[in-house]
Design an enzyme around this catalytic site. Structure first.
Site, PDB file in Angstrom:
ATOM      1  CG  ASP A 114      -6.942  -6.581  -2.238  1.00 39.38           C
ATOM      2  OD1 ASP A 114      -6.219  -5.734  -2.823  1.00 39.38           O
ATOM      3  OD2 ASP A 114      -6.650  -7.052  -1.125  1.00 39.38           O
ATOM      4  CB  ILE A 115      -5.752  -4.257  -7.716  1.00 41.44           C
ATOM      5  CG1 ILE A 115      -5.145  -3.160  -6.838  1.00 41.44           C
ATOM      6  CG2 ILE A 115      -7.065  -3.810  -8.342  1.00 41.44           C
ATOM      7  CD1 ILE A 115      -4.695  -1.938  -7.616  1.00 41.44           C
ATOM      8  CE  LYS A 144      -0.200   6.564  -9.056  1.00 42.32           C
ATOM      9  NZ  LYS A 144      -1.430   5.759  -9.277  1.00 42.32           N
ATOM     10  CE1 TYR A 185      -1.274   5.812   1.480  1.00 41.20           C
ATOM     11  CE2 TYR A 185      -2.241   3.678   2.000  1.00 41.20           C
ATOM     12  CZ  TYR A 185      -1.673   4.868   2.406  1.00 41.20           C
ATOM     13  OH  TYR A 185      -1.526   5.130   3.754  1.00 41.20           O
ATOM     14  CE1 TYR A 235      -0.256   8.760  -4.871  1.00 38.70           C
ATOM     15  CE2 TYR A 235       0.737  10.859  -5.475  1.00 38.70           C
ATOM     16  CZ  TYR A 235      -0.227   9.890  -5.669  1.00 38.70           C
ATOM     17  OH  TYR A 235      -1.160  10.043  -6.671  1.00 38.70           O
TER      18      TYR A 235
END
Length: 302
Positions: free
Chosen positions: A37-38, A130, A62, A126
């Site tokens: 899990d990063i 990012k 994601y 999103y």
């Protein structure tokens, strides 16, 4: 032995990397959330301490653009905090971090294609998360390569191509946005790029400088300032044209073009998402996405 850590194995890019990197003679550790899990700092630190990677390829993300609008914390953890934790450990070990980003960091209001130095202005959660991931990486590292890409498709999992193939079997009209433009990109080409970057880093030939690169499918797409790219509707027509070779006339092609406003999705999307690939083209030229689309359809229909 040269060691590579790959995250996000179960995603499109992760699966494409696995198919192309296993026979390169490297020691590769493939992980996904069930094994790494990063967003868990203790797990990330433990994996780096035990494996000591020379290169880290972060293909985790994601990517549900609409869901992210209501699931902000989860998107931030995976797209921003996760890359931050990876960058911290890469800094400690001197590892190269290869990270994937998106055209969604831009607002799509440019009248020309987007180059790496254009100012980001994301329109949705999103894109914002990012961009945060990019910023965290740059704050922690000098040894990084960020690959901004768009409209990723493949034979793996769920994407626009597989969705269109599924909808082709239904008689109901298929409403597709016709005023958002971008460049479809085959996940296998992104994987081949990563392999090439890793070989360059191992050999210390210096073909790839650290920093940001745009990379997306080519078919005249994103390679001139006046290019208009393709719309989602254009992309859908290209998919059905290829499908017609296997199922002539069977899928109905009930395609209807609609505007962004008529489609009324939850998240606001950039209307111009065309990335200019001039910077990377002399090193690793983007390939024709239409040819790769034929490859994906052939595999799917076999």
């Amino acid at each position: 032995m040269y060691r590579l850590l790959v995250t996000g194995l179960k995603g499109q890019i992760g699966q494409a990397i696995k198919d192309r990197i296993e026979h390169q003679g490297w020691d590769v550790l493939f992980t996904d959330i069930d094994t790494l899990d990063i967003t868990n700092d203790e797990q990330v630190a433990a994996v780096f301490k035990a494996f000591k990677p020379d290169v880290v390829i972060n293909a985790a993300g994601y990517t549900d653009v609409d869901r992210a609008e209501h699931d902000v914390a989860a998107a931030e953890y995976v797209n921003a905090y996760g890359p931050y934790l990876l960058a911290i450990q890469c800094h400690k070990l001197g590892s190269l971090l290869i990270h994937f980003s998106t055209e969604y960091i831009f607002n799509g209001r440019n009248h020309s294609t987007y180059v790496e130095t254009d100012t980001p202005a994301p329109l949705n959660v999103y894109g914002r998360t990012k961009l945060q991931g990019e910023q965290y990486i740059k704050a922690c590292l000098s040894h990084y390569i960020i690959i901004r890409t768009s409209w990723v498709f493949s034979e793996y999992g769920r994407n626009f191509v597989t969705t269109m193939l599924s909808l082709s079997r239904k008689d109901a009209p298929i409403r597709i946005v016709n005023d958002q433009f971008g460049c479809p990109t085959y996940a296998g080409d992104l994987a081949n790029l990563v392999v090439d970057i890793t070989k360059d880093h191992q050999a210390e030939t210096g073909r790839y400088q650290f920093g940001d690169y745009n990379f997306c499918g080519d078919s005249g797409c994103g390679n001139s300032s006046g290019d208009s790219g393709v719309s989602w509707l254009d992309f859908a027509y290209a998919i059905f044209d290829e499908l017609d070779k296997y199922q002539p006339g069977e899928q109905g092609r009930n395609l209807t073009g609609v505007t962004t406003e008529e489609y009324a999705s939850i998240a606001i999307r950039p209307k111009n998402g065309i990335l200019n690939c001039h910077k990377i083209s002399p090193i690793f030229r983007p390939l024709d996405w239409r040819r790769k689309l034929r490859h994906v359809i052939a595999i799917t229909m076999a």
